[in-house]
Design a protein around this motif. Structure first.
Motif, short mmCIF file in Angstrom:
data_model
loop_
_atom_site.label_atom_id
_atom_site.label_comp_id
_atom_site.label_asym_id
_atom_site.label_seq_id
_atom_site.Cartn_x
_atom_site.Cartn_y
_atom_site.Cartn_z
N ASP A 205 0.83 -0.94 0.23
CA ASP A 205 -0.21 -0.13 0.54
C ASP A 205 0.97 1.09 0.13
OD1 ASP A 205 -2.18 1.81 0.25
OD2 ASP A 205 -2.68 1.19 2.08
N ASP A 206 0.68 2.48 -0.88
CA ASP A 206 1.03 3.33 -1.04
C ASP A 206 0.98 4.16 0.32
OD1 ASP A 206 2.19 5.52 -1.28
OD2 ASP A 206 1.85 6.23 -3.59
N THR A 207 2.05 4.63 0.95
CA THR A 207 1.26 5.70 1.98
C THR A 207 2.07 6.96 2.36
OG1 THR A 207 2.95 4.21 3.85
CG2 THR A 207 1.09 3.17 3.57
N SER A 208 2.95 6.46 0.94
CA SER A 208 3.79 8.74 0.70
C SER A 208 2.80 9.32 0.99
CB SER A 208 3.99 8.48 -0.19
OG SER A 208 3.55 8.22 -1.63
N GLY A 209 3.43 10.62 1.53
CA GLY A 209 2.64 11.41 2.07
C GLY A 209 2.15 12.18 0.52
N GLU A 210 2.17 12.35 -0.77
CA GLU A 210 1.81 12.31 -1.61
C GLU A 210 -0.10 11.48 -2.36
OE1 GLU A 210 3.01 13.01 -6.64
OE2 GLU A 210 4.29 11.84 -5.13
N ALA A 211 0.72 10.56 -1.61
CA ALA A 211 -0.52 9.58 -1.92
C ALA A 211 -1.82 9.40 -1.12
CB ALA A 211 0.42 7.78 -1.42
N LEU A 212 -1.35 9.92 0.39
CA LEU A 212 -2.39 10.07 1.45
C LEU A 212 -3.13 12.12 0.64
CD1 LEU A 212 -0.97 9.30 4.20
CD2 LEU A 212 -2.07 7.79 3.38
N TYR A 213 -2.70 12.43 0.69
CA TYR A 213 -3.27 13.71 -0.24
C TYR A 213 -3.77 13.52 -1.12
CZ TYR A 213 -3.09 17.99 -2.05
OH TYR A 213 -3.59 19.73 -2.24
N PHE A 214 -3.61 12.77 -2.15
CA PHE A 214 -4.44 12.11 -3.09
C PHE A 214 -5.39 11.99 -3.28
CE2 PHE A 214 -5.59 9.84 -6.73
CZ PHE A 214 -6.27 10.18 -7.88
N LYS A 215 -5.69 10.93 -2.05
CA LYS A 215 -6.91 10.68 -2.02
C LYS A 215 -7.98 11.21 -0.64
CE LYS A 215 -4.17 5.33 -0.55
NZ LYS A 215 -4.39 4.72 0.39
N ALA A 216 -6.99 12.39 -0.42
CA ALA A 216 -7.76 13.86 0.57
C ALA A 216 -8.55 14.26 -0.87
CB ALA A 216 -6.88 14.02 1.45
N LYS A 217 -8.00 14.52 -2.34
CA LYS A 217 -8.56 15.08 -2.80
C LYS A 217 -9.55 14.52 -3.45
CE LYS A 217 -6.63 19.18 -2.14
NZ LYS A 217 -6.89 20.23 -0.94
N VAL A 218 -9.50 13.30 -3.96
CA VAL A 218 -10.74 12.05 -4.58
C VAL A 218 -11.13 12.41 -3.66
CG1 VAL A 218 -10.71 10.05 -4.93
CG2 VAL A 218 -8.46 10.83 -5.42
N LEU A 219 -11.26 12.23 -2.12
CA LEU A 219 -11.97 12.23 -1.13
C LEU A 219 -13.25 13.75 -1.26
CD1 LEU A 219 -14.45 10.85 1.51
CD2 LEU A 219 -12.34 11.98 2.96
N GLN A 220 -12.95 14.29 -1.43
CA GLN A 220 -13.53 15.59 -1.66
C GLN A 220 -14.48 15.72 -3.01
OE1 GLN A 220 -10.59 19.09 -0.77
NE2 GLN A 220 -12.20 20.07 -0.52
N ILE A 221 -13.45 15.22 -3.48
CA ILE A 221 -13.93 15.49 -5.08
C ILE A 221 -15.20 14.34 -5.13
CG2 ILE A 221 -13.90 15.53 -7.92
CD1 ILE A 221 -10.74 16.23 -6.80
N ILE A 222 -15.31 13.15 -4.74
CA ILE A 222 -16.58 12.97 -4.81
C ILE A 222 -17.67 13.56 -4.10
CG2 ILE A 222 -17.46 9.96 -4.24
CD1 ILE A 222 -14.87 9.45 -4.62
N ARG A 223 -17.26 13.47 -2.65
CA ARG A 223 -18.42 14.17 -1.98
C ARG A 223 -19.01 15.58 -2.67
NH1 ARG A 223 -18.57 12.15 3.09
NH2 ARG A 223 -16.76 11.10 4.39
N LEU A 224 -18.30 16.38 -2.74
CA LEU A 224 -18.62 17.47 -3.75
C LEU A 224 -19.72 16.98 -5.02
CD1 LEU A 224 -15.31 20.04 -3.72
CD2 LEU A 224 -17.77 20.48 -2.79
N SER A 225 -19.32 15.97 -5.78
CA SER A 225 -20.16 15.90 -7.15
C SER A 225 -20.60 15.00 -6.72
CB SER A 225 -19.25 14.79 -7.86
OG SER A 225 -17.43 15.04 -8.70
N LYS A 226 -20.64 14.79 -5.23
CA LYS A 226 -22.29 13.24 -5.04
C LYS A 226 -23.19 14.92 -4.75
CE LYS A 226 -24.01 10.56 -1.75
NZ LYS A 226 -24.50 9.35 -1.75
N LEU A 227 -22.68 15.97 -4.03
CA LEU A 227 -23.72 16.83 -3.43
C LEU A 227 -23.97 17.59 -4.96
CD1 LEU A 227 -22.02 18.15 -0.33
CD2 LEU A 227 -23.64 17.57 -0.76
N VAL A 228 -23.62 17.71 -5.98
CA VAL A 228 -23.72 18.56 -6.69
C VAL A 228 -24.37 17.81 -7.77
CG1 VAL A 228 -22.83 19.56 -9.37
CG2 VAL A 228 -21.43 19.96 -6.96
#
Length: 408
Positions: A205-228
């Motif tokens: 599992d890629d647990t690098s800071g870059e990977a975790l940052y990307f996952k956090a952004k994906v989570l945010q985008i999916i939540r916002l897309s769901k709202l829209v």
């Protein structure tokens, strides 16, 4: 055999719903001719009656029901508790999933009581398990509202209102028609965390800071897309690499660098671009037309969101793509599919129900192996050329607003 179904959802956070069952038991066995809502049929014409209830429980502390059902048994009810594995929400628990109570069924002289246990998931939605084995007890299968066919289900949290069942105070969904419509489309498929564990054991599992940052952004985008999209009443599902990440590893593919979702073209809404921009997205590109190979891309905090619109014809389901330098059109074919609910990072989202067929169409039978070099119009096995856009139409069908960002 005639079956009469009295549908009542009683929402409570404790085992107090047993009192409702006890009340019905007393009511059914009384001398009264008032048979609640079921009095719409003559007693000698009805051989079975089904009343459905629900209770809300905590997944971390499932209810202990064994000692709570004796009162029903004492008045002549045959009571069964259906158990099964709970929903898994973490790859670390893939092999440690204990059985929990999922449904209660009770029967006395043709009157069936069904209690479905709705488990709170992250405070975001409610989950129920399959009612496996319920028909072997004699329960009328066509009257099973929850867990039929071995299916799991999910519901959004809902408001309730007070009502009365004879003289008993109960709670029912505030918007009954909306609740029943959601129930009819509530099938849930759990991510395979055993497969995810196998994937991470094999490839890490890629647990690098870059990977975790990307996952956090994906989570945010999916939540916002769901709202829209939900505000526009536009259903969507996880597609392409985002769907593969869910199916293969119950997670996001950290090197994918974008988020992919699918939308039926029949659900296209003309306000979709403005709605995303209002939520902080910027429009990256528009390819195709609404009636052919339409695709929208947005940017958000350095991550791209691709929305692929899907069409249906005699050959099946498909979405299109456009090569912006040549006007070459592409078509990606998929077997026909329906949509089911699932969970990704605590968010209730849709995926194709037969996800394996969907994944194999897009990635072939080697989908389990990570591939970091992927050409959007050459790598997918379902990609086909589909003609060219006339150059005179490029201004309309090839619109790139941020060409410095990665193209589709």
């Amino acid at each position: 055999m005639q079956v009469l179904h009295a549908f009542v959802i009683v929402c409570t956070s404790s085992i107090a719903f047993i009192l409702v069952q006890m009340y019905l038991a007393r009511f059914i066995t009384s001398e009264s001719e008032n048979y609640d809502a079921c009095a719409i049929a003559e007693k000698d014409e009805v051989s079975q009656v089904v009343t459905t209830f629900a209770t809300i429980a905590n997944l971390k502390s499932p209810p202990d029901l064994e000692n709570s059902l004796s009162d029903l048994q004492e008045v002549g009810f045959r009571v069964d508790i259906l158990t099964g594995p709970g929903i898994i929400l973490d790859v670390r628990h893939a092999h440690a999933n204990a059985n929990i109570p999922l449904h209660i069924v009770a029967e006395r002289t043709g009157w069936w009581l069904h209690v479905v246990i709705l488990y709170d998931i992250h405070g975001s939605f409610l989950w129920h398990g399959p009612a496996t084995g319920v028909t072997t007890l004699g329960f009328p299968e066509d009257m099973l509202q929850y867990g039929s066919g071995g299916r799991e289900g999910v519901l959004d949290w809902f408001d309730v209102r007070s009502s009365k069942l004879d003289d008993l105070e109960i709670e029912v969904p505030a918007n009954t028609s909306e609740f029943l419509a959601e129930t009819a489309n509530s099938t849930f498929i759990s991510c395979n965390y055993t497969r995810a564990k196998e994937f991470f054991d094999t490839y890490n599992d890629d647990t690098s800071g870059e990977a975790l940052y990307f996952k956090a952004k994906v989570l945010q985008i999916i939540r916002l897309s769901k709202l829209v999209l939900e505000s526009l009443e536009v259903p969507f599902w996880l597609s392409s690499g985002t769907c593969l990440g869910w199916f293969r590893q119950c997670d996001v593919i950290p090197y994918s660098k974008d988020v992919d979702i699918g939308v039926w073209i029949k659900h296209y809404h003309p306000g979709i671009i403005d709605a995303f921009v209002a939520k902080g997205f910027w429009l990256h590109s528009i390819f195709g037309r609404v009636n052919d190979s339409y695709e929208l891309s947005f940017g958000y905090s350095g991550v791209k969101l691709d929305i692929f619109f899907f069409y249906e014809d005699s050959r099946g389901m498909w979405n299109g793509g456009t090569e912006f330098t040549s006007g070459q059109k592409y078509r990606y074919d998929f077997p026909k599919f329906q949509l089911c609910w699932t969970e990704l990072m605590g968010i209730k989202v849709r995926v194709p129900c037969d996800t394996l067929s969907y994944i194999e169409a897009n990635y072939g039978d080697q989908w389990f192996e990570p591939i970091k070099e992927w050409d959007w119009n050459k790598s997918p096995p379902n990609a086909r050329t589909n003609g060219y856009w006339p150059e005179l139409e490029w201004r309309e069908v090839i619109q790139i607003f941020y060409p410095e960002a990665e193209d589709s």
